[in-house]
Structure formats: structure tokens, C-alpha cells
Design an enzyme around this catalytic site. Structure first.
Site, PDB file in Angstrom:
ATOM      1  N   LYS A 159       0.878  -1.181   0.000  1.00 19.97           N
ATOM      2  CA  LYS A 159       0.000   0.000   0.000  1.00 19.97           C
ATOM      3  C   LYS A 159       0.910   1.223   0.000  1.00 19.97           C
ATOM      4  O   LYS A 159       1.569   1.505   0.986  1.00 19.97           O
ATOM      5  CB  LYS A 159      -0.891   0.025   1.249  1.00 19.97           C
ATOM      6  CG  LYS A 159      -1.852   1.224   1.251  1.00 19.97           C
ATOM      7  CD  LYS A 159      -1.830   1.957   2.593  1.00 19.97           C
ATOM      8  CE  LYS A 159      -2.603   3.254   2.564  1.00 19.97           C
ATOM      9  NZ  LYS A 159      -1.947   4.352   1.815  1.00 19.97           N
ATOM     10  N   HIS A 160       0.956   1.905  -1.146  1.00 25.12           N
ATOM     11  CA  HIS A 160       1.801   3.090  -1.253  1.00 25.12           C
ATOM     12  C   HIS A 160       1.003   4.325  -0.814  1.00 25.12           C
ATOM     13  O   HIS A 160      -0.193   4.250  -0.560  1.00 25.12           O
ATOM     14  CB  HIS A 160       2.313   3.245  -2.695  1.00 25.12           C
ATOM     15  CG  HIS A 160       3.712   3.776  -2.763  1.00 25.12           C
ATOM     16  ND1 HIS A 160       4.183   4.727  -1.877  1.00 25.12           N
ATOM     17  CD2 HIS A 160       4.751   3.490  -3.594  1.00 25.12           C
ATOM     18  CE1 HIS A 160       5.451   5.003  -2.179  1.00 25.12           C
ATOM     19  NE2 HIS A 160       5.818   4.268  -3.200  1.00 25.12           N
ATOM     20  N   GLU A 233       9.613   2.005  10.677  1.00 24.45           N
ATOM     21  CA  GLU A 233      10.593   3.066  10.439  1.00 24.45           C
ATOM     22  C   GLU A 233       9.818   4.375  10.528  1.00 24.45           C
ATOM     23  O   GLU A 233       9.070   4.717   9.612  1.00 24.45           O
ATOM     24  CB  GLU A 233      11.215   2.911   9.045  1.00 24.45           C
ATOM     25  CG  GLU A 233      11.972   1.606   8.833  1.00 24.45           C
ATOM     26  CD  GLU A 233      13.320   1.579   9.512  1.00 24.45           C
ATOM     27  OE1 GLU A 233      13.742   2.631  10.055  1.00 24.45           O
ATOM     28  OE2 GLU A 233      13.957   0.518   9.521  1.00 24.45           O
ATOM     29  N   LEU A 234       9.969   5.087  11.662  1.00 27.99           N
ATOM     30  CA  LEU A 234       9.115   6.249  11.898  1.00 27.99           C
ATOM     31  C   LEU A 234       9.905   7.553  11.796  1.00 27.99           C
ATOM     32  O   LEU A 234      10.925   7.606  11.138  1.00 27.99           O
ATOM     33  CB  LEU A 234       8.394   6.075  13.238  1.00 27.99           C
ATOM     34  CG  LEU A 234       7.692   4.706  13.370  1.00 27.99           C
ATOM     35  CD1 LEU A 234       7.048   4.548  14.727  1.00 27.99           C
ATOM     36  CD2 LEU A 234       6.673   4.497  12.260  1.00 27.99           C
ATOM     37  N   CYS A 267      12.926  11.476   6.813  1.00 25.78           N
ATOM     38  CA  CYS A 267      12.907  11.131   8.241  1.00 25.78           C
ATOM     39  C   CYS A 267      14.302  11.211   8.846  1.00 25.78           C
ATOM     40  O   CYS A 267      14.463  11.585   9.997  1.00 25.78           O
ATOM     41  CB  CYS A 267      12.275   9.763   8.461  1.00 25.78           C
ATOM     42  SG  CYS A 267      12.928   8.486   7.382  1.00 25.78           S
TER      43      CYS A 267
END
Length: 464
Positions: A159-160, A233-234, A267
Site C-alpha cells: 500500500k503506497h 521506520e518512523l 525522516c
């Protein structure tokens, strides 16, 4: 993750024009796709030799290079990164696919357990992996998952982000054209409720997400409830610590470029400058200001442009209100802070000082061309400010003394510390964070180890 209507569409951020809208996948389509992915996993993909899976991955990498210009232009149109940056991203993504194609057999080989005769550990796939990926690096983020997981034998359902649907379609086509059987890589234009329904389905065996803290918390909650392994990965609020002996000119150069990568929408880009020494702090400030002032806003398709648009209207509005909020709480906006008067989603490069501990900006991640500067008196203070965040993704330490910089690196709470550089990633080094920046790793050998069954097979030695 708000429960509003999910709309997949291409809007050109350089002028705000709506180019194309795509229909959201129906529930029937989502579960038909899962049936197909699970079936190809059971009957074909997990049974293929690693070598065969690697050949397909290698072909995908070659196709990616062949289609480099077209892929790059598509992404510039959808998310606004400058064309030079985008061409580099496509190259990097192809290199990641190649890395797993070339090293897959080595990473996945069965190993003897030293000192335990008859015991081996086999690395086997676990099943279909659901990946949720963001718009800021539309190819690189996907390559970090698809490269290792497909080579490992785990089909990937992806899901992009809603703003890069054409990039998403191009990626699926890449794997299909490379010879991956139907179901090995699936693109889904799905909604948040559909994502949750997939996570709840037993056949999805792992979930991986790159995105915001909020999205990560939501996915981790669903994954935990259904006993699924998750890799997250936030966000990051990466510090750049400039020690007393660091050459200032180099630090300034890297500080400016490291903040402005992808218009600051990364990020692991540098978010906070922490300089030891008042006088050096002032010089550093002037240096960065000069670099920021030299940036030219323009069409991201034009190679001369150094400042592209932000991804969306919302992104600009959120940043402007974050800057205003910081100012109201006593911070000094040294430069920038306003929208650029032209069509599209452009924001001035912004530099902010005097951010106190109780300023809302102190704890928030500014996702755009906004940098904060903290000037401190001692190295201890610098480390303390660097760690005074809920995030722990990347970080940088600048020093003329490498051995000393390594000692400082041990004090920094982050998944990655870069000495004398901004984020310096590669297919062969792990990427990931600690604290609220998430858990698990991508890239390198660690990236392929996340969703494997490390199966013990042990022969009883005295049998018969």
C-alpha cells in the site's frame, strides 16, 4: 491515520494541478489479491531456489535502470523532488535490488550450529508481508522492502502513499516485467480499514511500515492484537553535533545540504543543529543562512532548481502553523518562515533559534525546509540536547578527532550515528532507529533477517 475517504491521485505540487485520480481497490479485489499472494507463496515462491528468486530480482534492477528517466520524471510530477535528486534515488533503489539479488544466497544459506553436532539453522520465508510506504522516497522506500523480502521468498503486498499512485503502478509493472509470478508483488490502492482487515487476516504474516509516529502506532496496535511481527521506520529529529574542534566550513556545508535533502522531507535528514561555543554558533548560523539564501525555488523538472515544492498544500500549512507556534512561544525566526509567492506548494528555507525546552517545536519533527539551531557551552550539554527527544533515528557528529567522535557516538541515543557526514546510507549498511523512531532494521543483511523463520533442524546423535 485519519479515517477519511482514501483518494489516490496525482497532483503536481509545483503548480497544484490535479492530473489524475485512481479508483480505490474494492474489498473483493483486496482479498482476491491476498488469495493469489498466499497461493503463489504456498505453491511456488517459497519452493523456488533462492538463486531463481535472485535472477528475477536482478532483472528488476536492470529494468529499473533502463527506465530511470521515465521513473524519475513520474516521481517529480507526483511529489515534487528535484529531478537530480530523483534520478539519484532511482539509481540507489536499483542498487538495493541488485544487492539482495547478489547476496541472497549467502544471506539465506543453512548454517551449522558451531559446537552442536547435527544441529543446523535454516532460513525460511514466513509468508505474505504487508508493506505500507510513504511518498517522500517513492522508489527507495519500496526497494528496501521488496528487495530483501521477495528474495527471501515472502510475497509482498504494497500500500503506497495516496499521492504517488503512478509511481506505485510503475513499481508493480517492474516486478511483473522482470518475471515475478502473479501475486509475488501486488500494488494495492486500499483504504485504512482495508489495511486493518488485511493485518487481521492470518495469511498476512508480517507488517512493515515507514511513516509517521501516529501511523506506526496504529499499525503496531493492529499487528500486536493479531500476533504479527512488525518493522516500523518512523520519524526522526536528527541532531548534528558540531564539536569545538570541528572544521566549521565543512560542517556548515553538510548541515545545509543534510537538512534540505528532499526539501527537508526526509525522516533521517538533519533537523537540529547543536553547536558547542557561542562564537562558533554565530559563525555557523551565518554560514547556514548564506547557503539557505542561495537556494532557488523553481520547477523541480529544471536541473537548475535547488528548492522544489513541498508535497502538498497541507504540508505547507502545517509547517507555517508550526513556525508561528514556535515564534509565539518565544523562538526567533532568523530567516524564512513564510510561503513563497508563486503557484505550487513552496516554503522559504527557514532557520530558527532560541527554542526553549517548553517550546512546542522542541519536541516536534519539522518535516520540511525548517532547521533549528541550539548553541551550547559544553560537549556534555550538546549530547544532552541531542538526546532530549522522543526520537532516535539518525544523528551526526562533527569533529577533527575521529577517535573522540566515536566516543561521543556511544553517548548518542540513535539507531545510526554518522561521523563527519549527514545521513550516509547504502544497501550494505543497516537503517533504522530506537525510541519512538521505531524498531527493526532495513537494508544490509539485517534487513533480510526480519521476516524469516530461523528453523532449527537437529539430528539426535545417538540414534540407532
Amino acid at each position: 491515520m485519519a479515517h477519511h475517504q482514501t483518494v489516490y491521485q496525482t497532483i503536481n505540487p509545483a503548480n497544484g494541478q490535479l492530473i489524475k485520480t485512481f479508483p480505490t481497490t474494492t474489498d473483493e479485489q483486496v482479498f482476491a489479491a491476498l488469495d493469489r499472494a498466499h497461493e503463489v507463496y504456498q505453491k511456488d515462491w517459497r519452493r523456488r531456489s533462492v538463486g531463481d528468486r535472485c535472477k528475477i530480482m536482478s532483472k528488476a534492477a536492470a529494468l529499473m535502470r533502463e527506465r530511470k528517466q521515465e521513473l524519475a520524471e513520474l516521481a517529480v510530477l507526483e511529489m515534487g523532488k528535484t529531478i537530480g535528486g530523483m534520478l539519484g534515488e532511482v539509481e540507489f533503489s536499483a542498487a538495493i535490488l541488485d544487492y539482495y539479488a547478489n547476496n541472497g544466497e549467502k544471506f539465506l544459506q543453512t548454517i551449522d550450529l558451531p559446537g552442536v553436532p547435527g544441529a543446523v539453522i535454516a532460513s525460511e520465508p514466513i509468508g505474505v508481508i504487508l508493506a505500507i510506504e510513504p511518498w517522500n522516497f517513492p522508489y527507495y522506500q519500496v526497494a528496501r522492502v521488496a528487495g530483501p523480502q521477495i528474495v527471501a521468498g515472502n510475497p509482498v503486498m504494497l500500500k503506497h502513499a495516496q499521492s504517488v499512485p503512478q509511481c506505485a503502478i510503475a513499481l508493480e509493472k517492474l516486478f511483473v516485467d522482470a518475471g515475478a509470478p502473479a501475486g509475488v508483488y501486488t500494488n494495492l490502492f486500499c483504504s485504512i480499514p482495508q489495511v486493518n482487515a488485511l493485518i487481521a487476516d492470518f495469511r498476512i504474516r508480517g507488517v512493515t511500515l515507514t511513516g509517521s509516529e501516529r501511523a506506526g502506532a496504529s499499525v503496531a496496535e493492529q499487528a500486536g492484537r493479531h500476533l504479527k511481527k512488525a518493522v516500523l521506520e518512523l520519524g526522526g529529529s536528527d541532531p548534528l553535533v558540531v564539536l569545538e574542534d570541528a572544521p566549521l566550513d565543512q560542517a556548515v556545508e553538510v548541515a545545509a545540504a543534510g537538512r534540505m535533502m528532499c526539501m527537508g522531507q526526509a525522516c533521517a535528514s538533519i533537523k537540529r543543529y547543536i553547536v558547542v561555543g557561542k562564537e562558533r554558533g554565530q559563525k555557523f548560523l551565518e554560514g547556514v543562512k548564506t547557503k539557505f539564501e542561495a537556494m532557488k525555488a523553481g520547477d523541480p523538472m529544471d536541473p537548475a532548481t535547488t528548492l522544489g515544492p513541498l508535497v502538498s498544500e497541507t504540508a505547507v500549512e502545517n509547517l507555517v502553523s508550526l513556525i508561528d507556534e514556535a515564534k509565539a512561544a518565544g523562538a526567533t525566526v532568523v530567516m524564512g518562515g513564510k510561503r513563497i509567492d508563486r503557484p505550487g506548494y513552496y516554503l522559504e528555507p527557514t532557520l530558527i533559534t532560541n527554542v526553549s525546552r517548553d517550546n512546542p517545536l522542541f519536541m516536534k519533527e519539522a518535516f520540511g525546509p525548517v532547521a533549528t539551531l541550539y548553541v551550547v557551552d559544553t560537549e556534555e550539554e550538546a549530547i544532552e540536547v541531542a538526546n532530549a527527544t522522543t526520537f532516535g533515528l539518525g544523528s551526526s557528529v562533527f569533529s577533527a578527532n575521529i577517535e573522540h567522535a566515536k566516543k561521543v557516538a556511544t553517548e548518542i541515543e540513535a539507531g545510526m550515528v554518522f561521523i563527519n557526514s549527514a545521513v550516509n546510507s547504502g544497501p550494505d549498511v543497516p537503517f533504522g532507529g530506537v525510541k519512538n523512531s521505531g524498531f527493526g532494521r532495513e537494508l544490509s543483511e539485517l534487513g533480510i533477517q526480519e521476516f524469516l523463520n530461523k528453523k532449527l533442524v537437529r539430528v539426535h546423535q545417538n540414534w540407532l
